[in-house]
Write a protein that holds these residues in place. Structure first.
Motif, PDB file in Angstrom:
ATOM      1  N   ASN A  25      -3.795  32.346  27.509  1.00 48.29           N
ATOM      2  CA  ASN A  25      -2.773  31.792  28.417  1.00 48.29           C
ATOM      3  C   ASN A  25      -2.557  30.331  28.024  1.00 48.29           C
ATOM      4  O   ASN A  25      -3.287  29.788  27.192  1.00 48.29           O
ATOM      5  CB  ASN A  25      -3.185  31.940  29.881  1.00 48.29           C
ATOM      6  N   GLY A  32      -9.078  36.581  31.572  1.00 46.36           N
ATOM      7  CA  GLY A  32      -9.597  37.941  31.562  1.00 46.36           C
ATOM      8  C   GLY A  32      -9.227  38.659  30.274  1.00 46.36           C
ATOM      9  O   GLY A  32      -8.910  38.021  29.269  1.00 46.36           O
ATOM     10  N   ASP A  35      -9.007  37.837  26.051  1.00 37.09           N
ATOM     11  CA  ASP A  35      -9.340  36.402  26.075  1.00 37.09           C
ATOM     12  C   ASP A  35     -10.763  36.198  26.596  1.00 37.09           C
ATOM     13  O   ASP A  35     -11.585  35.498  25.967  1.00 37.09           O
ATOM     14  CB  ASP A  35      -8.308  35.700  26.980  1.00 37.09           C
TER      15      ASP A  35
HETATM   16  N1  AR6 Z   1     -10.609  44.021  21.831  1.00 33.88           N
HETATM   17  C1  AR6 Z   1      -9.330  44.367  21.563  1.00 33.88           C
HETATM   18  N2  AR6 Z   1      -8.374  44.486  22.514  1.00 33.88           N
HETATM   19  C2  AR6 Z   1      -8.743  44.259  23.795  1.00 33.88           C
HETATM   20  C3  AR6 Z   1     -10.051  43.892  24.172  1.00 33.88           C
HETATM   21  C4  AR6 Z   1     -11.013  43.762  23.121  1.00 33.88           C
HETATM   22  N3  AR6 Z   1     -12.272  43.400  23.355  1.00 33.88           N
HETATM   23  N4  AR6 Z   1     -10.071  43.723  25.515  1.00 33.88           N
HETATM   24  C5  AR6 Z   1      -8.836  43.991  25.975  1.00 33.88           C
HETATM   25  N5  AR6 Z   1      -8.025  44.331  24.944  1.00 33.88           N
HETATM   26  P1  AR6 Z   1      -4.711  41.273  27.881  1.00 33.88           P
HETATM   27  P2  AR6 Z   1      -2.127  39.801  27.829  1.00 33.88           P
HETATM   28  C6  AR6 Z   1      -6.596  44.687  24.922  1.00 33.88           C
HETATM   29  O1  AR6 Z   1      -4.553  41.550  29.324  1.00 33.88           O
HETATM   30  O2  AR6 Z   1      -1.409  40.975  28.371  1.00 33.88           O
HETATM   31  C7  AR6 Z   1      -5.873  36.854  30.044  1.00 33.88           C
HETATM   32  O3  AR6 Z   1      -6.371  36.566  31.329  1.00 33.88           O
HETATM   33  C8  AR6 Z   1      -5.984  45.265  26.168  1.00 33.88           C
HETATM   34  O4  AR6 Z   1      -6.308  46.651  26.296  1.00 33.88           O
HETATM   35  O5  AR6 Z   1      -6.038  40.819  27.377  1.00 33.88           O
HETATM   36  O6  AR6 Z   1      -1.544  39.054  26.662  1.00 33.88           O
HETATM   37  C9  AR6 Z   1      -5.324  35.615  29.355  1.00 33.88           C
HETATM   38  O7  AR6 Z   1      -6.081  34.455  29.682  1.00 33.88           O
HETATM   39  C10 AR6 Z   1      -4.484  45.061  25.861  1.00 33.88           C
HETATM   40  O8  AR6 Z   1      -4.012  46.115  25.018  1.00 33.88           O
HETATM   41  O9  AR6 Z   1      -3.653  40.111  27.374  1.00 33.88           O
HETATM   42  C11 AR6 Z   1      -3.930  35.542  29.926  1.00 33.88           C
HETATM   43  O10 AR6 Z   1      -3.928  34.945  31.208  1.00 33.88           O
HETATM   44  C12 AR6 Z   1      -4.472  43.768  25.032  1.00 33.88           C
HETATM   45  O11 AR6 Z   1      -5.846  43.515  24.699  1.00 33.88           O
HETATM   46  C13 AR6 Z   1      -3.528  36.999  30.043  1.00 33.88           C
HETATM   47  O12 AR6 Z   1      -4.760  37.711  30.180  1.00 33.88           O
HETATM   48  C14 AR6 Z   1      -3.899  42.570  25.738  1.00 33.88           C
HETATM   49  O13 AR6 Z   1      -4.245  42.576  27.102  1.00 33.88           O
HETATM   50  C15 AR6 Z   1      -2.819  37.487  28.807  1.00 33.88           C
HETATM   51  O14 AR6 Z   1      -2.337  38.796  29.045  1.00 33.88           O
END
Ligand code: AR6
Length: 178
Positions: A25, A32, A35
Motif C-alpha cells: 500500500n 495484510g 505484503d
Molecule cells: N505468496 C503469493 N501470493 C500471495 C501470498 C503469498 N504468500 N499471500 C497472498 N497472496 P493482496 P492487493 C496473493 O490482498 O489486492 C495489503 O494489506 C493473494 O491470494 O495481498 O494488491 C497491502 O498492504 C492475491 O492473489 O494484495 C495493501 O493494503 C494476491 O496475493 C493491500 O493488501 C494479492 O492480494 C493490497 O491489496
C-alpha cells in the motif's frame, strides 16, 4: 538469450529469485495479504528500510533488499484499488508491472516473481488483472532481445494458477496461429 514467462503455484516468500514483487500500500509500511507475508518472512529490517522510502504512489514501484528472504531484493509496488474500472485502474495496474520490470532491468536483475497484484484486498477482477499482467510482461520482453529473463507469476491459489497457465499457453500459441 532466453526468455521464460511462467506461472507457478506457491508462496512467493519461498522463491530463490533475484527479486520478488510486493503488492504493497502507499505507506510501504506493511499490511495484510502478500505484503504481510513478505514482511514477516523478511524480518524487521525490511520495514526499517521501507520507512526511508517515504511511501509510494499507486502504479509506481520502489526497491529494497530482501533481508531474511531467499530473494535478494523486494520491489514494492502499489496496485490500484478497484473502483468500477473508470478510474484508470487498468492503466495503473499495467504501470505496476512495467515499472517493476524497469527497476529490475536498471539493476541488472534477471529473475523476478510477481504476485497477482490488486486482486486480493484491492478487489481488481482477477481475469482482467491476469490479462494485463501477461500482456505487460510480454511487451517488456519484446524490448529485451539482448538479455536473459525469467519472469514468474507466483499464484497463491489453484484458480489463479489455472488462469495464468491458460493465458500463457495462448500467448505462446499466438505466433504460430497468426
Ligand atoms: N505468496 C503469493 N501470493 C500471495 C501470498 C503469498 N504468500 N499471500 C497472498 N497472496 P493482496 P492487493 C496473493 O490482498 O489486492 C495489503 O494489506 C493473494 O491470494 O495481498 O494488491 C497491502 O498492504 C492475491 O492473489 O494484495 C495493501 O493494503 C494476491 O496475493 C493491500 O493488501 C494479492 O492480494 C493490497 O491489496
Amino acid at each position: 538469450m532466453t526468455h521464460q514467462l511462467t506461472a507457478i503455484q506457491g508462496d512467493i516468500t519461498t522463491l530463490e529469485v533475484d527479486v520478488i514483487v510486493n503488492a504493497a500500500n502507499s505507506s510501504l509500511l506493511g499490511g495484510g495479504g502478500v505484503d504481510g507475508a513478505i514482511h514477516r518472512a523478511a524480518g524487521p529490517e525490511l520495514v526499517e528500510e521501507c520507512r526511508l522510502l517515504r511511501g509510494c504512489k499507486t502504479g509506481q514501484a520502489k526497491m529494497t533488499q530482501g533481508y531474511a528472504l531467499p530473494a535478494k531484493h523486494v520491489i514494492h509496488t502499489v496496485g490500484p484499488v478497484w473502483n468500477g474500472g473508470k478510474k484508470n485502474e487498468p492503466e495503473l495496474l499495467a504501470s505496476c508491472y512495467a515499472n517493476s520490470l524497469a527497476i529490475a532491468a536498471d539493476n541488472n536483475l534477471k529473475s523476478i516473481a510477481f504476485p497477482c497484484i490488486s486482486t486480493g484486498i484491492y478487489g481488481f477482477p482477477k481475469g482482467r488483472a491476469a490479462k494485463i499482467a501477461v500482456a505487460t510482461a510480454a511487451e517488456f520482453l519484446a524490448t529485451q532481445a539482448d538479455r536473459d529473463w525469467r519472469i514468474i507469476f507466483c499464484c497463491y491459489g489453484a484458480s489463479d494458477f489455472e488462469r495464468y497457465s491458460r493465458l500463457l499457453d495462448a500467448d505462446r500459441a499466438a505466433p504460430e496461429d497468426a
